[in-house]
Scaffold this motif. Structure first.
Motif, PDB file in Angstrom:
ATOM      1  N   TYR A 151      -0.163   7.655   1.589  1.00 51.13           N
ATOM      2  CA  TYR A 151      -1.198   8.670   1.379  1.00 51.13           C
ATOM      3  C   TYR A 151      -2.580   8.024   1.298  1.00 51.13           C
ATOM      4  O   TYR A 151      -3.544   8.489   1.909  1.00 51.13           O
ATOM      5  CB  TYR A 151      -0.906   9.480   0.103  1.00 51.13           C
ATOM      6  N   GLU A 152      -2.655   6.941   0.559  1.00 47.87           N
ATOM      7  CA  GLU A 152      -3.952   6.283   0.364  1.00 47.87           C
ATOM      8  C   GLU A 152      -4.444   5.643   1.674  1.00 47.87           C
ATOM      9  O   GLU A 152      -5.615   5.782   2.046  1.00 47.87           O
ATOM     10  CB  GLU A 152      -3.812   5.227  -0.734  1.00 47.87           C
ATOM     11  N   PHE A 199      -2.650  16.926   2.343  1.00 48.79           N
ATOM     12  CA  PHE A 199      -3.516  15.815   2.748  1.00 48.79           C
ATOM     13  C   PHE A 199      -4.951  16.319   2.699  1.00 48.79           C
ATOM     14  O   PHE A 199      -5.234  17.419   3.182  1.00 48.79           O
ATOM     15  CB  PHE A 199      -3.137  15.353   4.152  1.00 48.79           C
ATOM     16  N   ALA A 220      -8.232   7.772   8.154  1.00 45.42           N
ATOM     17  CA  ALA A 220      -8.838   9.018   8.630  1.00 45.42           C
ATOM     18  C   ALA A 220     -10.328   9.027   8.284  1.00 45.42           C
ATOM     19  O   ALA A 220     -11.165   9.475   9.076  1.00 45.42           O
ATOM     20  CB  ALA A 220      -8.118  10.220   8.020  1.00 45.42           C
ATOM     21  N   ASN A 235       0.860  -1.180   0.000  1.00 43.12           N
ATOM     22  CA  ASN A 235       0.000   0.000   0.000  1.00 43.12           C
ATOM     23  C   ASN A 235       0.895   1.227   0.000  1.00 43.12           C
ATOM     24  O   ASN A 235       2.101   1.120   0.195  1.00 43.12           O
ATOM     25  CB  ASN A 235      -0.870   0.008   1.260  1.00 43.12           C
ATOM     26  N   GLU A 236       0.288   2.397  -0.174  1.00 36.49           N
ATOM     27  CA  GLU A 236       1.017   3.659  -0.125  1.00 36.49           C
ATOM     28  C   GLU A 236       0.475   4.485   1.041  1.00 36.49           C
ATOM     29  O   GLU A 236      -0.733   4.498   1.285  1.00 36.49           O
ATOM     30  CB  GLU A 236       0.841   4.422  -1.445  1.00 36.49           C
ATOM     31  N   ARG A 267      -5.602   8.245   4.166  1.00 32.88           N
ATOM     32  CA  ARG A 267      -6.940   8.738   3.800  1.00 32.88           C
ATOM     33  C   ARG A 267      -8.005   7.754   4.271  1.00 32.88           C
ATOM     34  O   ARG A 267      -9.067   8.138   4.764  1.00 32.88           O
ATOM     35  CB  ARG A 267      -7.094   8.831   2.269  1.00 32.88           C
ATOM     36  N   GLN A 268      -7.743   6.465   4.057  1.00 32.49           N
ATOM     37  CA  GLN A 268      -8.749   5.472   4.409  1.00 32.49           C
ATOM     38  C   GLN A 268      -8.942   5.389   5.926  1.00 32.49           C
ATOM     39  O   GLN A 268     -10.075   5.351   6.405  1.00 32.49           O
ATOM     40  CB  GLN A 268      -8.364   4.105   3.819  1.00 32.49           C
TER      41      GLN A 268
END
Lengths: 427, 462
Positions: B110-111, B208, B117, B107-108, B114-115
């Motif tokens: 940033y992604e 973000f 949060a 996974n990365e 986001r998920q």
């Protein structure tokens, strides 16, 4: 009214609703609404935009109006009035939640409406997307879809640090570099969709056998490696998630006419629904023709492919009130609102006239973008929908339990089952 | 001179692991339901919430396991997407924490940030992340980044992944959104969400786009048991899943890990130790023992026993009789290829020693292959009447063998029901388990502080 002109590629066996005359309706949800000043309307709930309650209220309202589906906008970048990165403005809504998770959160609280989150193919893993949408289909018992989007933006690529893109400014759209990039990203998106679809099929529907006698939970012969090899990625498979209830949740994308041709090519190759942006019936006809040509070129002639017209709507019972509201919002925003889609300002009856007129160009439905979610969404569900129902142009109750069912799409056979068993059909 | 009277009684933390893809899960039982349908997850989560548990836990897998080059078919195969199920469960629960394993290799940041949060927002502050690592090319074949990591890089990437995610969670401080309809000021800070991270594994920058969530950051769990894993947990985790559910092993692990915290400027209460524990309940201890024996026979069929032996022997043993003696040939010490996609377990690291020990134990006890596998694995940690199990759990926690347990029932989805109805009230009577949720967030349930990200005003002032 006369039924819309049927697309010649649509056989009677695959009922894209043109034959019934009923149109399909979707709403596109984005924050407080599509107008950048929407959050300042009294009806807006700008402090609630990141809460489950806000999204549940919007989507249950859409379901009350018997709409086919909602789409949920998303992006990896902060909202901006500029195409090429953040604008540092403080007077508009900034910040959003992951669209797939919004859909998942609302799924158990709704029962009929299709849930179609946006996924950015440019930066996501097909394996993750495939299992997420399959799981959305499980948690919604057959109401998941997905809207695939590409991102050519430098600033969003910098959030991942894996690739760099050339500048993306509106004035550069027709430069060879940007055209080449656009084509590449759309073709990559088509590969992404292909990998996702293969993963959905990587389990046959009856792969789980729970055979106590032999101790086998699955029949491994009904699980399939997808072995996708593309220019940007390869995926082995099978999925970790069994085939979702709909088999293939509907895939959709927004596409504009482009010199590169790539957006319409993506619709033709990969989607079940294309959202398009005609500004009049003539343009709608031209777009339908162009997409159908891509569909033929992709060897999908005869497969159902819905084309939904996108419109931004300001709806009020009095046309003057709608116009005044638009003006008021424009004044608050400091400039007139513009959009890739046609902007409609007027009454539900006037909008019904327009939709039925556009429908004759071969569109099977519409995706309406409420200018102010808290105002224009209820105006759609409580004003437009009853108007269309009176005209016999929209459903009076949900006639199916799945999104594919609402769209008149049958549950597809599994591609691997068909090839693995000579002549066998598993569905 | 016992100090136990002076020491305040610890409050027990309890969580539930939805039974996953291993042979703990008895899918052949007539009461076993779907492990995919949302109704199963909803039932399980509602039971856990009815019992006032701290959280529900979901594991993850990113490739179907294989044995001998074929997809492993004897256990539950397949599971849904972690984020999607947890977020949907937020709709059918109000308090229960929602913990998911998310791999830091495929996974990365940033992604994933986001998920998490988003999950935290959509659940009102109930998100937790079990950070795991992977390095194998086998799993990597499903991912865009493809390839794999050198094994020694996996914790390095995991640590940087987590610290990068924390930078993203902290990129919004929580007071930027003004949303004043009158003045038209939505954001207080034109640069809200700005971040820049440059490191060995990630070089990312930008804005973000998920504002600060109710918990600030999700609660972080860690599950690795290696030296690096323990250090990672001591430095960065809020809770650690341990494998040690017996008293002595649990106490040793607890002491070791808690002692490491000071090195990172942390106090022992900032890291909870929660072993996974199975259980079997009966009306009497004797009845539970008998039921436990039955469950273990269900968990380890003859075929399963042979497959488990193959992990150690690294050979095809399908010709052996599960009711017969252990193989007298030695394990294949070449590259371990027979079982792929399984977590590496310590006992398989020295297969010759393991095989020798197992042969000796089997011979001494007259065990067949199946008996051996049953006796060496899948032991229920807690077997007994509700009173016995409640007493044992309390004793373990008060003796610092753990801060509580993550219970792993063997049945989906009803395996938690009896525990909720019989053991939990006894723990409540003892005053060591909550009768109502006192807070709303998972950090509240676990007694963890909410991380402070400062305020925009502070930053402007500084």
């Amino acid at each position: 009214m006369s039924s819309s002109s049927p697309s010649p590629q649509t056989p009677s066996s695959s009922p894209v609703s043109a034959s019934s005359g009923l149109l399909h309706l979707a709403v596109a949800l984005d924050g407080a609404g599509w107008h950048p000043a929407a959050w300042r309307e009294p009806v807006a709930r700008p402090h609630d935009l990141l809460t489950a309650a806000y999204w549940t209220d919007l989507i249950t309202e859409a379901e009350r109006g018997l709409l086919d589906l909602v789409t949920i906008e998303d992006a990896f970048g902060l909202q901006s009035s500029r195409a090429d990165g953040p604008d540092d403005r403080t007077d508009q809504v900034r910040g959003r939640l992951d669209a797939v998770l919004i859909a998942a959160r609302v799924a158990p609280l709704t029962s009929h409406i299709g849930l179609v989150p946006t996924v950015v193919a440019t930066h996501t893993e097909p394996f993750h997307v495939s299992k997420a949408i399959a799981t959305l289909d499980y948690v919604s018992t057959g109401r998941a879809g997905v809207r695939v989007q590409v991102s050519p933006r430098q600033n969003e690529a910098a959030h991942f640090g894996r690739r760099t893109f050339p500048p993306f400014r509106p004035e550069d759209l027709d430069t060879p570099a940007v055209r080449e990039l656009t084509a590449e990203l759309f073709d990559e998106a088509a590969d992404h969709v292909e990998a996702v679809r293969r993963l959905w099929d990587s389990w046959e529907d009856d792969a789980e056998i729970r055979d106590v006698a032999t101790g086998r939970f699955v029949d491994r012969d009904r699980l399939h490696y997808v072995d996708f090899e593309g220019r940007h990625f390869s995926v082995k498979g099978p999925s970790i998630t069994p085939r979702p209830p709909q088999g293939q949740p509907p895939v959709s994308a927004l596409a504009h006419a482009s010199a590169a041709g790539a957006p319409f090519r993506l619709l033709g190759r990969s989607t079940d629904i294309g959202y398009v942006t005609p500004h009049d019936t003539g343009q709608a006809r031209a777009i339908v023709t162009a997409v159908r040509a891509e569909q033929d070129a992709a060897g999908r002639s005869g497969e159902p492919l819905h084309l939904f017209g996108d419109l931004v709507v300001f709806l009020d019972d009095d046309p003057a009130a709608a116009a005044a509201r638009r003006e008021r919002l424009d004044t608050l925003a400091g400039r007139p609102y513009t959009s890739d889609a046609r902007i409609f300002t007027g009454t539900p009856a006037q909008l019904a006239d327009l939709l039925q007129e556009l429908q004759t160009a071969g569109l099977s439905g519409f995706r309406l973008r409420p200018a102010v979610a808290g105002h224009d969404l209820p105006a759609i569900t409580r004003g437009l929908v009853p108007e269309l129902q009176r005209r016999g142009a929209f459903r009076r109750s949900y006639e199916a339990g799945t999104l594919r069912g609402l769209l008149g799409l049958s549950r597809p056979a599994n591609r691997y089952a068909a090839t693995a068993r000579s002549g066998g059909t598993h569905s | 001179m016992s100090t136990s009277q002076d020491k305040p009684r610890k409050r027990i933390h309890l969580a539930a692991h939805f039974p996953g893809v291993n042979n703990t899960t008895v899918w052949s039982d007539p009461e076993a339901g779907s492990h995919i349908e949302f109704s199963s997850f909803a039932h399980f989560a509602r039971t856990a919430e009815r019992a006032k548990f701290d959280f529900l836990f979901l594991a993850e897998g990113l490739r179907l396991r294989e044995q001998g080059g074929l997809i492993y078919d004897l256990d539950v195969v397949g599971r849904p997407d972690t984020f999607t199920v947890l977020t949907a469960l937020a709709a059918v629960t109000e308090h229960l924490g929602l913990t998911g394993t998310i791999n830091s290799t495929f996974n990365e940041p940033y992604e994933v940030a986001r998920q998490f949060a988003s999950l935290d927002h959509l659940s009102g502050g109930r998100a937790a992340w079990n950070v795991v690592t992977s390095w194998d090319a086998f799993t990597g074949e499903n991912f865009r980044r493809g390839g794999f990591l050198a094994q020694e890089d996996r914790y390095s990437r995991a640590k940087e992944f987590l610290s990068t995610a924390n930078e993203l969670f902290d990129a919004w401080h929580g007071d930027e959104i003004v949303a004043d309809q009158e003045s038209g000021v939505f954001l207080r800070d034109a640069k809200a969400g700005a971040f820049a991270h440059q490191g060995r594994h990630f070089d990312i920058q930008g804005r973000f786009n998920v504002p600060r969530s109710p918990q600030g950051r999700p609660v972080v769990f860690q599950a690795g048991d290696s030296e690096e894993g323990r250090e990672f947990a001591a430095a960065d985790a809020d809770a650690i899943f341990s494998r040690y559910a017996t008293l002595e092993e649990g106490q040793a692990f607890y002491t070791d890990v808690k002692r490491r915290l000071a090195r990172y400027g942390r106090t022992p209460d900032q890291l909870l130790i929660l072993p996974a524990a199975t259980f079997v309940l009966g009306d009497t201890d004797a009845e539970a023992e008998e039921l436990s024996r039955e469950v273990r026979r269900q968990q380890v069929s003859g075929a399963t026993a042979i497959r488990h032996l193959e992990f150690v022997w690294n050979r095809d043993l399908s010709g052996y009789d599960p009711d017969g003696p252990l193989p007298d040939i030695d394990p294949d010490l070449g590259e371990h290829t027979i079982a792929r996609g399984r977590a590496q377990v310590r006992m398989y690291r020295d297969p010759l020693a393991t095989a020798r020990e197992w042969r000796e134990r089997a011979a001494a006890n007259k065990w067949s292959i199946r008996d051996l596998v049953i006796e060496t694995g899948n032991r229920q940690a807690f077997v007994g009447s509700p009173a016995t199990v409640a007493e044992t759990i309390d004793r373990f926690v008060q003796a610092d063998a753990s801060d509580g347990f993550i219970l792993v029932p063997h049945l989906t989805p009803g395996g938690l029901d009896t525990f909720a109805d019989t053991v939990v009230p006894l723990l409540q009577e003892r005053g060591v388990f909550r009768t109502e949720y006192e807070g709303t967030t998972l950090r509240d349930h676990l007694g963890l502080a909410h991380p402070d990200a400062g305020s925009a005003a502070d930053r402007v002032a500084s």
